[in-house]
Design an enzyme around this catalytic site. Structure first.
Site, PDB file in Angstrom:
ATOM      1  N   SER A   1       0.869  -1.172   0.000  1.00  0.00           N
ATOM      2  CA  SER A   1       0.000   0.000   0.000  1.00  0.00           C
ATOM      3  C   SER A   1       0.908   1.224   0.000  1.00  0.00           C
ATOM      4  CB  SER A   1      -0.863   0.002   1.262  1.00  0.00           C
ATOM      5  OG  SER A   1      -1.515  -1.244   1.368  1.00  0.00           O
TER       6      SER A   1
ATOM      7  N   CYS B   1      -6.981  -0.419   7.313  1.00  0.00           N
ATOM      8  CA  CYS B   1      -5.886  -1.035   6.557  1.00  0.00           C
ATOM      9  C   CYS B   1      -5.035  -1.912   7.465  1.00  0.00           C
ATOM     10  CB  CYS B   1      -5.007   0.036   5.915  1.00  0.00           C
ATOM     11  SG  CYS B   1      -3.648  -0.689   4.971  1.00  0.00           S
TER      12      CYS B   1
ATOM     13  N   ASP C   1      -8.529  -1.884   3.059  1.00  0.00           N
ATOM     14  CA  ASP C   1      -7.353  -2.286   2.282  1.00  0.00           C
ATOM     15  C   ASP C   1      -6.627  -3.267   3.197  1.00  0.00           C
ATOM     16  OD1 ASP C   1      -5.094  -2.477   0.716  1.00  0.00           O
ATOM     17  OD2 ASP C   1      -4.243  -0.574   1.365  1.00  0.00           O
TER      18      ASP C   1
ATOM     19  N   TRP D   1      -5.034  -7.374   4.080  1.00  0.00           N
ATOM     20  CA  TRP D   1      -4.395  -8.574   3.544  1.00  0.00           C
ATOM     21  C   TRP D   1      -4.107  -9.538   4.677  1.00  0.00           C
ATOM     22  CZ3 TRP D   1      -2.175  -3.704   3.791  1.00  0.00           C
ATOM     23  CH2 TRP D   1      -1.096  -3.555   4.668  1.00  0.00           C
TER      24      TRP D   1
HETATM   25  C1  LIG Z   1      -3.199  -5.357  -1.354  1.00  0.00           C
HETATM   26  C2  LIG Z   1      -2.033  -5.657  -0.444  1.00  0.00           C
HETATM   27  C3  LIG Z   1      -1.374  -4.629   0.204  1.00  0.00           C
HETATM   28  C4  LIG Z   1      -0.297  -4.908   1.043  1.00  0.00           C
HETATM   29  N1  LIG Z   1       0.349  -3.888   1.666  1.00  0.00           N
HETATM   30  C5  LIG Z   1       1.393  -4.150   2.485  1.00  0.00           C
HETATM   31  C6  LIG Z   1       2.085  -3.094   3.155  1.00  0.00           C
HETATM   32  O1  LIG Z   1       1.795  -1.912   2.970  1.00  0.00           O
HETATM   33  N2  LIG Z   1       3.107  -3.431   3.980  1.00  0.00           N
HETATM   34  C7  LIG Z   1       3.486  -4.742   4.192  1.00  0.00           C
HETATM   35  O2  LIG Z   1       4.427  -4.986   4.960  1.00  0.00           O
HETATM   36  N3  LIG Z   1       2.849  -5.746   3.563  1.00  0.00           N
HETATM   37  C8  LIG Z   1       1.830  -5.488   2.709  1.00  0.00           C
HETATM   38  N4  LIG Z   1       1.206  -6.521   2.056  1.00  0.00           N
HETATM   39  C9  LIG Z   1       1.771  -7.886   2.184  1.00  0.00           C
HETATM   40  C10 LIG Z   1       2.898  -8.056   1.144  1.00  0.00           C
HETATM   41  O3  LIG Z   1       2.362  -8.057  -0.162  1.00  0.00           O
HETATM   42  C11 LIG Z   1       3.674  -9.366   1.303  1.00  0.00           C
HETATM   43  O4  LIG Z   1       2.770 -10.425   1.352  1.00  0.00           O
HETATM   44  C12 LIG Z   1       4.543  -9.380   2.548  1.00  0.00           C
HETATM   45  O5  LIG Z   1       5.466  -8.317   2.511  1.00  0.00           O
HETATM   46  C13 LIG Z   1       5.332 -10.695   2.638  1.00  0.00           C
HETATM   47  O6  LIG Z   1       6.046 -10.871   1.448  1.00  0.00           O
HETATM   48  P1  LIG Z   1       7.383 -11.716   1.391  1.00  0.00           P
HETATM   49  O7  LIG Z   1       7.661 -12.016  -0.046  1.00  0.00           O
HETATM   50  O8  LIG Z   1       8.468 -11.074   2.167  1.00  0.00           O
HETATM   51  O9  LIG Z   1       6.987 -13.035   2.147  1.00  0.00           O
HETATM   52  P2  LIG Z   1       6.621 -14.456   1.474  1.00  0.00           P
HETATM   53  O10 LIG Z   1       7.837 -15.094   0.919  1.00  0.00           O
HETATM   54  O11 LIG Z   1       5.484 -14.251   0.559  1.00  0.00           O
HETATM   55  O12 LIG Z   1       6.182 -15.225   2.765  1.00  0.00           O
HETATM   56  C14 LIG Z   1       5.007 -14.854   3.414  1.00  0.00           C
HETATM   57  C15 LIG Z   1       4.298 -16.122   3.791  1.00  0.00           C
HETATM   58  O13 LIG Z   1       5.051 -16.778   4.795  1.00  0.00           O
HETATM   59  C16 LIG Z   1       4.199 -17.461   5.667  1.00  0.00           C
HETATM   60  N5  LIG Z   1       4.470 -17.010   7.033  1.00  0.00           N
HETATM   61  C17 LIG Z   1       4.769 -15.772   7.447  1.00  0.00           C
HETATM   62  N6  LIG Z   1       4.966 -15.756   8.776  1.00  0.00           N
HETATM   63  C18 LIG Z   1       4.789 -17.022   9.196  1.00  0.00           C
HETATM   64  C19 LIG Z   1       4.848 -17.659  10.456  1.00  0.00           C
HETATM   65  N7  LIG Z   1       5.146 -16.980  11.564  1.00  0.00           N
HETATM   66  N8  LIG Z   1       4.596 -18.982  10.501  1.00  0.00           N
HETATM   67  C20 LIG Z   1       4.298 -19.675   9.392  1.00  0.00           C
HETATM   68  N9  LIG Z   1       4.232 -19.128   8.180  1.00  0.00           N
HETATM   69  C21 LIG Z   1       4.465 -17.820   8.080  1.00  0.00           C
HETATM   70  C22 LIG Z   1       2.786 -17.136   5.269  1.00  0.00           C
HETATM   71  O14 LIG Z   1       2.319 -18.188   4.466  1.00  0.00           O
HETATM   72  C23 LIG Z   1       2.942 -15.897   4.421  1.00  0.00           C
HETATM   73  O15 LIG Z   1       1.950 -15.790   3.439  1.00  0.00           O
HETATM   74  C24 LIG Z   1       0.129  -6.256   1.229  1.00  0.00           C
HETATM   75  C25 LIG Z   1      -0.542  -7.284   0.571  1.00  0.00           C
HETATM   76  C26 LIG Z   1      -1.604  -6.998  -0.259  1.00  0.00           C
HETATM   77  C27 LIG Z   1      -2.294  -8.132  -0.955  1.00  0.00           C
END
Ligand SMILES: Cc1cc2nc3c(=O)[nH]c(=O)nc-3n(C[C@H](O)[C@H](O)[C@H](O)COP(=O)(O)OP(=O)(O)OC[C@H]3O[C@@H](n4cnc5c(N)ncnc54)[C@H](O)[C@@H]3O)c2cc1C
Ligand SMILES: Cc1cc2nc3c(=O)[nH]c(=O)nc-3n(C[C@H](O)[C@H](O)[C@H](O)COP(=O)(O)O)c2cc1C
Length: 634
Positions: A414, A586, A631, A633
């Site tokens: 966001s 949010c 907003d 997630w």
């Molecule tokens: C519309 C929208 C807006 C968003 N805005 C923001 C924002 O402003 N700021 C923000 O920080 N994020 C935001 N997100 C989330 C962001 O898109 C990512 O999903 C987040 O940053 C994680 O991405 P990553 O690739 O680092 O983690 P990934 O590699 O995608 O890993 C995340 C996954 O790890 C797993 N996981 C995480 N923690 C644990 C746990 N403790 N135990 C077990 N499994 C776990 C879950 O399955 C999780 O889905 C938003 C998401 C959406 C859909």
């Protein structure tokens, strides 16, 4: 590197153009290729597309032939012609987004279905909906397509399936599919042809003599698009935005919360407060190298995976030719737990009978198999590398693994800035994901750990992030005099930094601005009070008329934003009921959004002197009027 620089020019053209062949008539294509099942998908992050591919592949087991299709690529008005094909069936795998909205690729189909009056007499169909129960409009798109097809005269041959991504979406799908195919057999009078067999969809071609300039190195669409950037920028053509700021926001604690600024100068990219920025991360080289090591392959081999179905619009599973290293780094999801179909297909390569049996069991629909998949894969957060490490006899050919793994998806953030104040810069506020799994491994979030290391002075080179903007409907009120109540604990503060900046800018322009109220929450005042100085300054200058902060762990009892809302119920109710305030939420979808909504129900019930049902109705009406926006997630 296994390549030289001497491929004839005409062959190079072939490779390039192969990525873009298109035919818009799915009926002609089905007729030409003897297919009778078409599976359309409405997908944003690939799951519905994956399910659609699996269903299309399943069809051959019943002597039928399926094709998976993106509604955006075909003339959907041809649906009414489907009965021209004998024993034909349309399957829809539809995900829901936003506030009950279609995915980008199914928006036109949705509009057409909604506005049109097609006659679907004789069309047979079924729908599998993908959604998440934590959202208000659970599976709205799947439900809509299911109902609308029937209204327009189509015949539903199997009940709508409902997949919940907050529970176990894979299991929902597998259970639905298990009953769906027997229903298809009964309906069309066909029988399963026997044992499930694994069929390769792509053929491996190793290039030993390819010009380096023709090899994809991470581009999403056009070859060399990262070196030669041309607007307009979108999901297929992301802009490489230099990172100009990357700072840690929290003062203490074991987490890493960060603020990044991406420079979009010269890109012609426009955004509004409330939009999302999508970034394409890359996978950790440690995991990529380890996969190469475990499988004993040279990751720098240049390859193409070519679709065996020459009629398919999708010539390759990811941009080809490329190297295994690029595929595993840029194109494939190697960190999420693999789905059961991947385990099923890989099982054949486990030479230890016990390991093979367990893999097959996990991919089966038996209760024991489902429980094993849940505990061994999902609950233990095993990614493909962990599976290869823990099943030592499983050594699949890397090209088959690359064919099976889903695509690495862009991550959304966001936008934490206002384009009025920062027209050439996009701000992100994110928390780095890192956790220990039950197997003792430390899993790291792909995008956040990659972003964390994007320092502006990266060896003198500009650290860049491939990004594009995704428009949202999360917007400040049209009239600046309308009050706003913003509720955004944790990184949920992000869009409100943009909103507050914008209200400040409006004030500077001499506009009258209504009350601007923020409810923020964090663990400790001295630890993770994000943007504390900026928010205090906004409060001092009167841009923020109220700053309410819930410190959840600074006292024995937990205090969250919903508690503060209830504590301030009179003021909240006045803003909402008397002053026409717009409410914005949010952050976390799973708990926070629901708890806040319940708090609003309670306030409406008590201060509006409404029954519980009337209070719920009151808030839902605000949603319909666009005065209660989320907003969120999970
Ligand atoms: C519309 C929208 C807006 C968003 N805005 C923001 C924002 O402003 N700021 C923000 O920080 N994020 C935001 N997100 C989330 C962001 O898109 C990512 O999903 C987040 O940053 C994680 O991405 P990553 O690739 O680092 O983690 P990934 O590699 O995608 O890993 C995340 C996954 O790890 C797993 N996981 C995480 N923690 C644990 C746990 N403790 N135990 C077990 N499994 C776990 C879950 O399955 C999780 O889905 C938003 C998401 C959406 C859909
Ligand atoms: C930002 C966002 C909004 C969502 N909105 C809804 C929603 O309103 N209703 C719903 O049932 N599911 C919603 N979902 C859940 C998705 O539909 C679900 O995760 C689905 O499996 C995604 O499929 P895809 O990977 O094919 O895009 C939302 C997910 C995200 C990330």
């Amino acid at each position: 590197m296994g390549c030289v620089f001497s491929l004839p020019e005409d062959r190079l053209v072939d490779i390039d153009s192969a990525q873009t062949t298109r035919e818009t008539s799915f009926i002609d294509k089905m007729k030409k290729t003897g297919r009778n099942i078409v599976v359309f998908y409405g997908s944003q992050t690939g799951t519905a597309e994956e399910f659609s591919n699996r269903l299309a592949k399943d069809a051959h087991r019943y002597g039928m032939k399926g094709m998976s299709a993106d509604p955006e690529e075909y003339d959907m008005s041809e649906l009414s012609r489907l009965p021209e094909i004998e024993n034909s069936l349309a399957i829809f795998c539809m995900a829901t987004y936003g506030e009950g909205d279609p995915t980008d690729n199914s928006q036109d189909f949705y509009d057409w279905l909604h506005e049109g009056d097609a006659d679907f007499t004789g069309v047979k169909y079924t729908v599998f909906a993908l959604g998440n129960k934590t959202y208000e409009h659970y599976n709205a798109m799947g439900k809509y397509v299911d109902q609308r097809m029937a209204e327009l005269g189509a015949q539903r041959i199997f009940d709508l399936g409902m997949g919940d991504d907050d529970g176990n979406l894979e299991e929902d799908f597998v259970s639905w599919r298990e009953q769906f195919w027997p229903a298809v057999c009964e309906h069309f009078g066909v029988e399963a042809t026997g044992e499930e067999s694994s069929i390769r969809q792509y053929e491996l071609k190793v290039h030993s003599d390819l010009n380096m300039n023709k090899i994809y190195t991470g581009e999403l669409g056009r070859l060399k698009s990262f070196e030669n950037q041309k607007p307009p920028f979108d999901s297929k053509n992301p802009f490489l935005a230099p990172v100009t700021v990357n700072r840690k926001l929290n003062k203490a604690g074991d987490r890493h919360l960060m603020h990044l600024e991406l420079d979009i100068t010269g890109s012609k990219i426009r955004y509004e407060s409330g939009d999302h920025v999508a970034v394409y991360p890359i996978n950790d080289s440690v995991i990529v190298n380890r996969i190469g090591e475990v499988l004993g392959v040279d990751l720098d081999t240049v390859i193409s995976l070519n679709n065996l179905d020459e009629e398919s619009n999708k010539k390759h599973p990811f941009p080809c030719p490329t190297t295994y290293r690029t595929a595993l780094t840029h194109y494939l999801d190697i960190t999420n737990p693999p789905r059961t179909n991947v385990l099923y297909e890989l099982a054949q390569y486990a030479t230890d009978p016990k390991e093979q049996e367990n893999m097959k069991k996990m991919a089966s629909s038996s209760p024991e198999g489902k429980a094993l998949y849940q505990s061994w894969v999902l609950d233990s957060c095993r990614n493909i590398l962990a599976i290869l490490e823990d099943l030592p006899s499983l050594r699949p050919p890397i090209d088959h693994l690359c064919e099976l793994l889903p695509r690495l998806q862009a991550r959304y953030y966001s936008i934490a800035s206002s384009s009025k104040v920062h027209p050439n810069s996009i701000h992100i506020c994110a928390v780095v994901v890192e956790y220990q799994t039950k197997t003792g491994r430390v899993n790291k979030g792909v995008a956040t750990n990659w972003l964390k290391n994007k320092t502006p002075t990266d060896n003198g080179h500009k650290a860049t992030v491939p990004m594009y903007i995704r428009k949202s409907q999360f917007r400040l009120p049209f009239k600046s005099t309308n009050p706003v109540i913003m509720i955004g604990p944790g990184t949920g503060i992000a869009p409100f930094m943009g909103f507050v900046q914008e209200r400040g800018w409006l004030k500077e322009q001499g506009k009258e601005v209504g009350e601007t109220v923020l409810y923020y929450g964090c663990r400790h005042k001295n630890e993770d009070f994000l943007y504390q100085e900026e928010l205090k300054e906004f409060e001092k200058t009167g841009v923020l008329t109220e700053l309410n902060v819930a410190f959840s762990r600074d006292q024995t009892e937990k205090v969250y934003v919903q508690h503060l809302l209830k504590r301030n119920k009179e003021a909240v109710w006045r803003l909402v009921h008397t002053d026409n305030a717009h409410i914005y939420i949010c952050g976390d979808a799973r708990y926070m959004a629901r708890d806040v909504q319940n708090a609003f129900y309670e306030i409406a019930e008590e201060l509006g002197e409404l029954s519980q049902a009337q209070a719920v109705d009151y808030i839902k009406k605000l949603m319909t009027k666009g005065r209660y926006s989320q907003d969120v997630w999970s």
